[in-house]
Design a protein around this motif. Structure first.
Motif: not given
Length: 154
Positions: A69-89
Protein backbone atom coordinates in the motif's frame (compact mmCIF):
# COMPACT_ATOMS: atom_id res chain seq x y z
CA UNK A 1 2.54 25.11 10.09
CA UNK A 2 6.15 25.39 8.91
CA UNK A 3 6.41 26.06 5.18
CA UNK A 4 8.72 23.09 4.48
CA UNK A 5 6.08 20.51 5.55
CA UNK A 6 4.02 19.31 2.61
CA UNK A 7 1.74 16.40 1.84
CA UNK A 8 3.64 13.52 0.29
CA UNK A 9 2.64 10.03 -0.77
CA UNK A 10 5.23 7.27 -0.47
CA UNK A 11 4.92 4.28 -2.79
CA UNK A 12 6.24 0.88 -1.76
CA UNK A 13 9.21 -0.33 -3.77
CA UNK A 14 8.32 -2.82 -6.45
CA UNK A 15 11.02 -5.31 -5.47
CA UNK A 16 11.13 -5.40 -1.67
CA UNK A 17 13.17 -8.46 -0.88
CA UNK A 18 11.53 -11.12 1.31
CA UNK A 19 14.04 -10.77 4.16
CA UNK A 20 13.38 -7.02 4.41
CA UNK A 21 9.61 -7.57 4.37
CA UNK A 22 9.82 -10.20 7.13
CA UNK A 23 12.06 -7.93 9.24
CA UNK A 24 9.68 -4.97 8.78
CA UNK A 25 6.65 -7.04 9.69
CA UNK A 26 8.40 -8.39 12.80
CA UNK A 27 9.45 -4.89 13.86
CA UNK A 28 5.98 -3.47 13.20
CA UNK A 29 4.22 -6.18 15.17
CA UNK A 30 6.73 -5.90 18.04
CA UNK A 31 6.37 -2.10 18.17
CA UNK A 32 2.60 -2.44 18.36
CA UNK A 33 2.57 -5.41 20.75
CA UNK A 34 5.19 -4.49 23.37
CA UNK A 35 4.39 -1.13 24.99
CA UNK A 36 7.12 -1.61 27.62
CA UNK A 37 10.04 -1.78 25.20
CA UNK A 38 11.52 1.60 24.35
CA UNK A 39 11.98 1.78 20.57
CA UNK A 40 15.05 3.57 19.26
CA UNK A 41 16.04 5.04 15.95
CA UNK A 42 19.71 4.57 15.08
CA UNK A 43 21.35 6.69 12.41
CA UNK A 44 25.09 6.18 12.22
CA UNK A 45 26.45 6.79 15.71
CA UNK A 46 23.35 8.66 16.92
CA UNK A 47 20.56 6.90 18.82
CA UNK A 48 17.22 8.55 19.52
CA UNK A 49 14.60 7.12 21.88
CA UNK A 50 11.21 7.21 20.18
CA UNK A 51 7.97 7.91 22.03
CA UNK A 52 5.55 4.94 21.87
CA UNK A 53 3.16 6.93 19.68
CA UNK A 54 5.88 7.51 17.06
CA UNK A 55 6.82 3.81 17.14
CA UNK A 56 3.16 2.90 16.58
CA UNK A 57 2.93 5.28 13.62
CA UNK A 58 6.13 3.91 12.08
CA UNK A 59 4.93 0.35 12.66
CA UNK A 60 1.69 1.06 10.82
CA UNK A 61 3.55 2.75 7.95
CA UNK A 62 5.93 -0.19 7.59
CA UNK A 63 3.08 -2.74 7.77
CA UNK A 64 1.10 -0.87 5.10
CA UNK A 65 4.08 -0.55 2.77
CA UNK A 66 4.98 -4.23 3.23
CA UNK A 67 1.39 -5.03 2.15
CA UNK A 68 2.03 -3.06 -1.04
CA UNK A 69 0.00 0.00 0.00
CA UNK A 70 1.04 3.59 -0.57
CA UNK A 71 1.25 5.83 2.50
CA UNK A 72 0.45 9.54 2.51
CA UNK A 73 1.88 11.86 5.14
CA UNK A 74 -0.27 14.97 5.37
CA UNK A 75 0.65 17.43 8.12
CA UNK A 76 -2.42 19.05 9.68
CA UNK A 77 -2.75 22.04 11.95
CA UNK A 78 -4.75 21.49 15.10
CA UNK A 79 -7.26 24.15 14.10
CA UNK A 80 -9.06 23.68 10.78
CA UNK A 81 -11.22 25.82 8.56
CA UNK A 82 -14.65 24.45 7.71
CA UNK A 83 -13.40 23.51 4.23
CA UNK A 84 -10.39 21.62 5.61
CA UNK A 85 -12.61 19.80 8.12
CA UNK A 86 -15.17 18.93 5.42
CA UNK A 87 -12.41 17.61 3.15
CA UNK A 88 -11.04 15.47 5.98
CA UNK A 89 -14.49 13.97 6.62
CA UNK A 90 -15.24 13.58 2.92
CA UNK A 91 -18.41 15.71 3.07
CA UNK A 92 -19.42 19.05 1.62
CA UNK A 93 -18.75 22.26 3.50
CA UNK A 94 -22.49 23.07 3.78
CA UNK A 95 -23.09 19.65 5.34
CA UNK A 96 -20.29 20.28 7.83
CA UNK A 97 -21.69 23.71 8.69
CA UNK A 98 -25.10 22.10 9.32
CA UNK A 99 -23.46 19.57 11.68
CA UNK A 100 -21.68 22.41 13.48
CA UNK A 101 -24.86 24.44 13.87
CA UNK A 102 -26.75 21.35 15.12
CA UNK A 103 -24.12 20.88 17.83
CA UNK A 104 -22.77 17.58 16.48
CA UNK A 105 -19.23 18.99 16.39
CA UNK A 106 -17.93 21.78 18.64
CA UNK A 107 -16.52 24.87 16.93
CA UNK A 108 -15.24 28.36 17.63
CA UNK A 109 -16.18 31.48 15.78
CA UNK A 110 -13.54 34.10 15.06
CA UNK A 111 -15.53 37.05 13.75
CA UNK A 112 -17.56 35.44 11.01
CA UNK A 113 -15.29 32.44 10.37
CA UNK A 114 -15.87 29.10 12.06
CA UNK A 115 -12.84 27.13 13.23
CA UNK A 116 -12.89 23.47 14.21
CA UNK A 117 -10.33 21.60 16.27
CA UNK A 118 -8.78 18.58 14.54
CA UNK A 119 -9.33 16.47 17.68
CA UNK A 120 -13.08 17.23 17.54
CA UNK A 121 -13.26 16.22 13.87
CA UNK A 122 -11.42 12.96 14.55
CA UNK A 123 -13.71 12.25 17.53
CA UNK A 124 -16.80 12.87 15.37
CA UNK A 125 -15.37 10.56 12.69
CA UNK A 126 -14.81 7.86 15.31
CA UNK A 127 -18.40 8.23 16.60
CA UNK A 128 -19.76 7.99 13.06
CA UNK A 129 -17.77 4.82 12.37
CA UNK A 130 -18.97 3.29 15.63
CA UNK A 131 -22.60 4.12 14.79
CA UNK A 132 -22.19 2.65 11.30
CA UNK A 133 -20.61 -0.52 12.71
CA UNK A 134 -23.43 -0.83 15.25
CA UNK A 135 -26.09 -0.35 12.55
CA UNK A 136 -24.48 -3.03 10.39
CA UNK A 137 -24.32 -5.42 13.35
CA UNK A 138 -28.03 -4.78 14.01
CA UNK A 139 -28.89 -5.51 10.36
CA UNK A 140 -26.91 -8.76 10.44
CA UNK A 141 -28.56 -9.78 13.74
CA UNK A 142 -32.02 -9.08 12.30
CA UNK A 143 -31.23 -11.03 9.15
CA UNK A 144 -30.00 -13.97 11.21
CA UNK A 145 -33.08 -13.83 13.44
CA UNK A 146 -35.35 -13.99 10.37
CA UNK A 147 -33.30 -16.82 8.90
CA UNK A 148 -32.11 -14.88 5.87
CA UNK A 149 -28.66 -16.44 6.17
CA UNK A 150 -30.15 -19.93 6.02
CA UNK A 151 -31.00 -19.66 2.30
CA UNK A 152 -27.90 -19.57 0.08
CA UNK A 153 -29.89 -18.86 -3.13
CA UNK A 154 -31.39 -15.56 -1.97
Amino acid sequence: MPKNLKDHTYLPSQGLDDEFVEMCQALASQALADPDSRPRLVMGSKTIDLPPQVAEILGQVVAAMCDGLAVTVAPQTRELSTQQAADLLGISRPTLVRLLEEGEIPFMKARRHRRVMLADILEFQKRQRHQADQALADIVADAQAYGDYDHPNR
